[in-house]
Design a protein around this motif. Structure first.
Motif, PDB file in Angstrom:
ATOM      1  N   VAL A 181       0.839  -1.203   0.000  1.00 18.54           N
ATOM      2  CA  VAL A 181       0.000   0.000   0.000  1.00 18.54           C
ATOM      3  C   VAL A 181       0.874   1.254   0.000  1.00 18.54           C
ATOM      4  N   ARG A 182       1.883   1.272   0.836  1.00 17.77           N
ATOM      5  CA  ARG A 182       2.773   2.435   0.884  1.00 17.77           C
ATOM      6  C   ARG A 182       3.481   2.626  -0.459  1.00 17.77           C
ATOM      7  N   ALA A 183       3.877   1.530  -1.074  1.00 18.69           N
ATOM      8  CA  ALA A 183       4.521   1.636  -2.392  1.00 18.69           C
ATOM      9  C   ALA A 183       3.559   2.251  -3.398  1.00 18.69           C
ATOM     10  N   ALA A 184       2.311   1.816  -3.383  1.00 21.66           N
ATOM     11  CA  ALA A 184       1.308   2.358  -4.302  1.00 21.66           C
ATOM     12  C   ALA A 184       1.113   3.850  -4.074  1.00 21.66           C
ATOM     13  N   MET A 185       1.080   4.270  -2.834  1.00 23.14           N
ATOM     14  CA  MET A 185       0.884   5.688  -2.522  1.00 23.14           C
ATOM     15  C   MET A 185       2.055   6.529  -3.025  1.00 23.14           C
ATOM     16  N   ALA A 186       3.261   6.012  -2.863  1.00 28.76           N
ATOM     17  CA  ALA A 186       4.445   6.732  -3.358  1.00 28.76           C
ATOM     18  C   ALA A 186       4.425   6.847  -4.877  1.00 28.76           C
ATOM     19  N   VAL A 187       4.058   5.753  -5.547  1.00 30.33           N
ATOM     20  CA  VAL A 187       4.028   5.755  -7.008  1.00 30.33           C
ATOM     21  C   VAL A 187       2.969   6.726  -7.526  1.00 30.33           C
ATOM     22  N   ARG A 188       1.788   6.747  -6.870  1.00 28.40           N
ATOM     23  CA  ARG A 188       0.754   7.659  -7.373  1.00 28.40           C
ATOM     24  C   ARG A 188       1.146   9.115  -7.149  1.00 28.40           C
ATOM     25  N   ALA A 189       1.730   9.414  -6.021  1.00 25.87           N
ATOM     26  CA  ALA A 189       2.183  10.786  -5.779  1.00 25.87           C
ATOM     27  C   ALA A 189       3.203  11.211  -6.831  1.00 25.87           C
ATOM     28  N   ALA A 190       4.102  10.304  -7.188  1.00 23.92           N
ATOM     29  CA  ALA A 190       5.115  10.620  -8.196  1.00 23.92           C
ATOM     30  C   ALA A 190       4.491  10.824  -9.567  1.00 23.92           C
ATOM     31  N   GLY A 191       3.474  10.021  -9.902  1.00 21.84           N
ATOM     32  CA  GLY A 191       2.800  10.185 -11.177  1.00 21.84           C
ATOM     33  C   GLY A 191       2.089  11.524 -11.275  1.00 21.84           C
ATOM     34  N   LEU A 192       1.462  11.932 -10.193  1.00 21.72           N
ATOM     35  CA  LEU A 192       0.810  13.244 -10.174  1.00 21.72           C
ATOM     36  C   LEU A 192       1.836  14.362 -10.291  1.00 21.72           C
ATOM     37  N   ALA A 193       3.018  14.128  -9.706  1.00 24.12           N
ATOM     38  CA  ALA A 193       4.069  15.149  -9.715  1.00 24.12           C
ATOM     39  C   ALA A 193       4.621  15.413 -11.106  1.00 24.12           C
ATOM     40  N   VAL A 194       4.364  14.519 -12.066  1.00 26.87           N
ATOM     41  CA  VAL A 194       4.764  14.789 -13.448  1.00 26.87           C
ATOM     42  C   VAL A 194       4.086  16.066 -13.934  1.00 26.87           C
ATOM     43  N   GLY A 195       2.869  16.297 -13.434  1.00 19.83           N
ATOM     44  CA  GLY A 195       2.243  17.589 -13.625  1.00 19.83           C
ATOM     45  C   GLY A 195       1.467  17.789 -14.901  1.00 19.83           C
ATOM     46  N   VAL A 196       0.845  16.722 -15.419  1.00 20.87           N
ATOM     47  CA  VAL A 196       0.034  16.891 -16.635  1.00 20.87           C
ATOM     48  C   VAL A 196      -1.429  16.514 -16.416  1.00 20.87           C
ATOM     49  N   LEU A 205       1.428   9.192   4.153  1.00 20.61           N
ATOM     50  CA  LEU A 205       2.568   8.290   4.354  1.00 20.61           C
ATOM     51  C   LEU A 205       3.357   8.669   5.599  1.00 20.61           C
ATOM     52  N   ASP A 206       3.427   9.959   5.869  1.00 17.36           N
ATOM     53  CA  ASP A 206       4.220  10.442   6.991  1.00 17.36           C
ATOM     54  C   ASP A 206       3.620  10.084   8.342  1.00 17.36           C
ATOM     55  N   THR A 207       2.334   9.777   8.374  1.00 15.32           N
ATOM     56  CA  THR A 207       1.702   9.419   9.655  1.00 15.32           C
ATOM     57  C   THR A 207       2.102   8.028  10.123  1.00 15.32           C
ATOM     58  N   GLY A 208       2.501   7.177   9.204  1.00 12.23           N
ATOM     59  CA  GLY A 208       2.765   5.787   9.559  1.00 12.23           C
ATOM     60  C   GLY A 208       1.518   4.939   9.595  1.00 12.23           C
ATOM     61  N   VAL A 209       0.357   5.511   9.266  1.00 16.03           N
ATOM     62  CA  VAL A 209      -0.891   4.760   9.214  1.00 16.03           C
ATOM     63  C   VAL A 209      -1.089   4.251   7.791  1.00 16.03           C
ATOM     64  N   THR A 210      -1.370   2.973   7.664  1.00 16.24           N
ATOM     65  CA  THR A 210      -1.530   2.379   6.343  1.00 16.24           C
ATOM     66  C   THR A 210      -2.988   2.026   6.090  1.00 16.24           C
ATOM     67  N   PRO A 211      -3.640   2.631   5.090  1.00 17.47           N
ATOM     68  CA  PRO A 211      -5.018   2.259   4.767  1.00 17.47           C
ATOM     69  C   PRO A 211      -5.123   0.779   4.425  1.00 17.47           C
ATOM     70  N   ARG A 212      -6.268   0.223   4.739  1.00 20.96           N
ATOM     71  CA  ARG A 212      -6.509  -1.186   4.409  1.00 20.96           C
ATOM     72  C   ARG A 212      -6.971  -1.289   2.958  1.00 20.96           C
ATOM     73  N   VAL A 213      -6.282  -2.127   2.191  1.00 21.19           N
ATOM     74  CA  VAL A 213      -6.548  -2.250   0.764  1.00 21.19           C
ATOM     75  C   VAL A 213      -6.612  -3.735   0.417  1.00 21.19           C
ATOM     76  N   HIS A 214      -7.630  -4.124  -0.343  1.00 20.20           N
ATOM     77  CA  HIS A 214      -7.771  -5.523  -0.736  1.00 20.20           C
ATOM     78  C   HIS A 214      -6.862  -5.847  -1.914  1.00 20.20           C
ATOM     79  N   LEU A 215      -6.348  -7.071  -1.920  1.00 16.62           N
ATOM     80  CA  LEU A 215      -5.421  -7.484  -2.972  1.00 16.62           C
ATOM     81  C   LEU A 215      -6.100  -7.618  -4.326  1.00 16.62           C
ATOM     82  N   LEU A 216      -7.346  -8.089  -4.337  1.00 19.42           N
ATOM     83  CA  LEU A 216      -8.020  -8.380  -5.595  1.00 19.42           C
ATOM     84  C   LEU A 216      -9.012  -7.287  -5.954  1.00 19.42           C
ATOM     85  N   GLY A 217      -9.214  -7.108  -7.240  1.00 18.19           N
ATOM     86  CA  GLY A 217     -10.186  -6.130  -7.710  1.00 18.19           C
ATOM     87  C   GLY A 217      -9.745  -5.409  -8.964  1.00 18.19           C
TER      88      GLY A 217
END
Length: 506
Positions: free
Chosen positions: A111-126, A141-153
């Motif tokens: 989940v944390r990896a996904a959050m980092a990747v999405r933030a970086a994609g938005l940072a491309v700025g288009v 991410l800075d809080t250390g709290v990880t949202p619960r996310v299901h693997l499938l879907g």
């Protein structure tokens, strides 16, 4: 859900250890670091790009242009307009509607990896999204709290369900939103297009892929180590790792593998020729380690390059063409390059896993080693010794090969979104399977080390090992004792597996 006691710091400028998004392309190692706790902040350059893109989007919105996901619904509902007075409600409803996950919860690292990747994609700025949206990912991410996310879907045309679950937490919805708030996070209120920008991303697949690639790379290095000690245990023919082998067939992966194996065997009696080989030619599982591990390395290298390109890119649709003062819909959410590369990586790793399983079988067979079957300390005893270890090794290798089957050819239906979304990639499955497969490979390497160390001891060669193989033997014997007469292995390989997955590997 997990959290830490310390609240998020309100910091305007990044500290020295924080990863700054937007100053340079994100690398897979960056994603792994954030997944494991590194701080991440949005840089000034990204903030400026996003501001320009957002201004352009607001102009398009004010003009009343019809733009998918901005002024219309999405998928099969693309023909319906979003009234201006419903924009705020639409953002929340879109996230809730796309929360369609199933199965087990994803590990926090995913989940944390996904959050980092999405933030970086938005940072491309288009994408026409405010910088505050990328900030929301970073601050959560800075809080250390990880949202619960299901693997499938997700079917690999944007990880809609997983990103919706993350998005709901970012707006403060439900228990996960409350947990973020308790950690010091301030929920964001989304504006036009921003909920769609959160979900319309393959960040979950790419985030897992980064973690899987790191694990798979470690697995191949671990299999180098176990193969080298098996050569010592077999008293194998080291002509197979002569530098000339790669010189006359110069695949980069084979060259690297030969270098690794020779370094592991360096200084030992086998490589120097003090101890002659038992046979003029060994079984292929020993002889073709350079070629097979080399193929795995090249597959992983290719996959890594594709992931790097993806991390430096925007998969947004629509995107803002600031110079043309308009927005266009794109197909950049199709992640076929990454999904295919992940299939290739698993096929490569499967070859190395297969021969590791075969080396275990050969070490346990007196016809190949000249040692008692099952590597028994007493050849006259009826005890199994390590004989039944073969079953577990075959199971690990079999499971790994099943995970290697390509997933990109799968097409469960062409009727999604009223037949519009008739193309899928199954990228999250491809990434998750590589991660799982690499774990099986690490475990199999531990099994092989146990057998190889037993063979070394039965030959009395522990004092003749190479520099790297001696370290591997010592690491094995720290937690896996020699199985003497009348004894049985206890099967506890966890500590050895941890060593193989760590940073102390020779």
């Amino acid at each position: 859900m997990t959290s830490v006691a310390e609240p998020m710091e309100a910091v305007a400028e990044p500290d020295e250890d924080a990863l700054v998004l937007g100053d340079r392309p994100l690398l897979p190692a960056d994603v792994v670091a954030v997944a494991r706790g590194r701080r991440v902040v949005l840089g000034r350059a990204a903030r400026e790009r996003m501001g320009v893109s957002r201004t352009a989007l607001e102009a398009v919105l004010a003009r009343g242009d019809t733009v998918y996901g901005l002024t219309t619904g999405v998928g099969a509902i693309k023909t319906e307009a979003i009234p201006a007075d419903r924009q705020t409600a639409f953002q929340r409803l879109l996230l809730r509607a796309h929360r369609v996950g199933h199965g087990q919860l994803a590990p926090g690292e995913f989940v944390r990896a996904a959050m980092a990747v999405r933030a970086a994609g938005l940072a491309v700025g288009v994408g026409g999204v405010r910088a505050e949206v990328a900030d929301a990912f970073c601050q959560a991410l800075d809080t250390g709290v990880t949202p619960r996310v299901h693997l499938l879907g997700s079917i690999g045309q944007a990880d809609l369900s997983q990103m919706a679950e993350i998005g709901l937490a970012l707006i403060g919805h439900g228990d996960d939103g409350a947990a973020l708030v308790a950690g010091g996070y301030q929920p964001i209120e989304l504006g036009p297009r921003e909920a769609h920008a959160i979900v319309n991303s393959n960040a979950f697949s790419v985030g897992i892929a980064c973690l899987a690639m790191e694990r798979a790379t470690r697995a191949v290095r671990a299999l180098d180590v176990s193969a080298a000690l098996s050569l010592e245990g077999l008293t194998g023919n080291v002509d197979a790792v002569h530098p000339a082998v790669a010189g006359v067939r110069p695949y980069t992966g084979a060259h690297e593998t030969i270098g690794r194996l020779r370094a592991l065997l360096s200084g030992g009696a086998l490589l120097t020729g003090t101890t002659p080989p038992r046979a003029i030619q060994d079984p292929l599982a020993f002889k073709v380690v350079p070629q097979t591990h080399g193929a795995a390395r090249q597959a992983l290298t290719h996959c890594g390059g594709v992931i790097e390109t993806e991390l430096a890119s925007s998969g947004d649709s629509p995107i803002m063409l600031v110079d043309e003062d308009r927005a266009i819909s794109t197909g950049n959410h199709d992640i076929a390059p990454v999904a295919i590369a992940l299939d290739y990586a698993r096929l490569g790793l499967a070859q190395a896993v297969t021969i590791a399983g075969e080396r275990v079988q050969k070490l346990l067979d007196s016809a190949f080693t000249g040692l008692p079957t099952g590597l028994r300390a007493d050849p006259t005893a009826p005890d199994d010794g390590l004989a039944i270890v073969a079953n577990g090794a075959a199971s690990l290798a079999g499971e790994a090969r099943l995970l290697a089957q390509p997933v990109t050819l799968e097409q469960p239906t062409s009727a999604i979104a009223a037949g519009i979304e008739d193309r899928i990639t199954m990228a999250p499955t491809a990434a998750r399977r590589l991660h799982d497969m690499a774990g099986l490979a690490l475990r199999l390497a531990a099994v092989e080390l146990m057998c190889a160390a037993q063979a070394v001891d039965l030959r009395g060669h522990a004092g003749d090992l190479g520099d790297g193989t001696r370290r591997a033997y010592t690491a094995t014997r720290r937690s896996v004792p020699f199985v003497g007469a009348g004894e049985a292995p206890d099967g506890d390989l966890d500590a050895l597996e941890d060593w193989l997955a760590g940073d102390d590997l020779p």
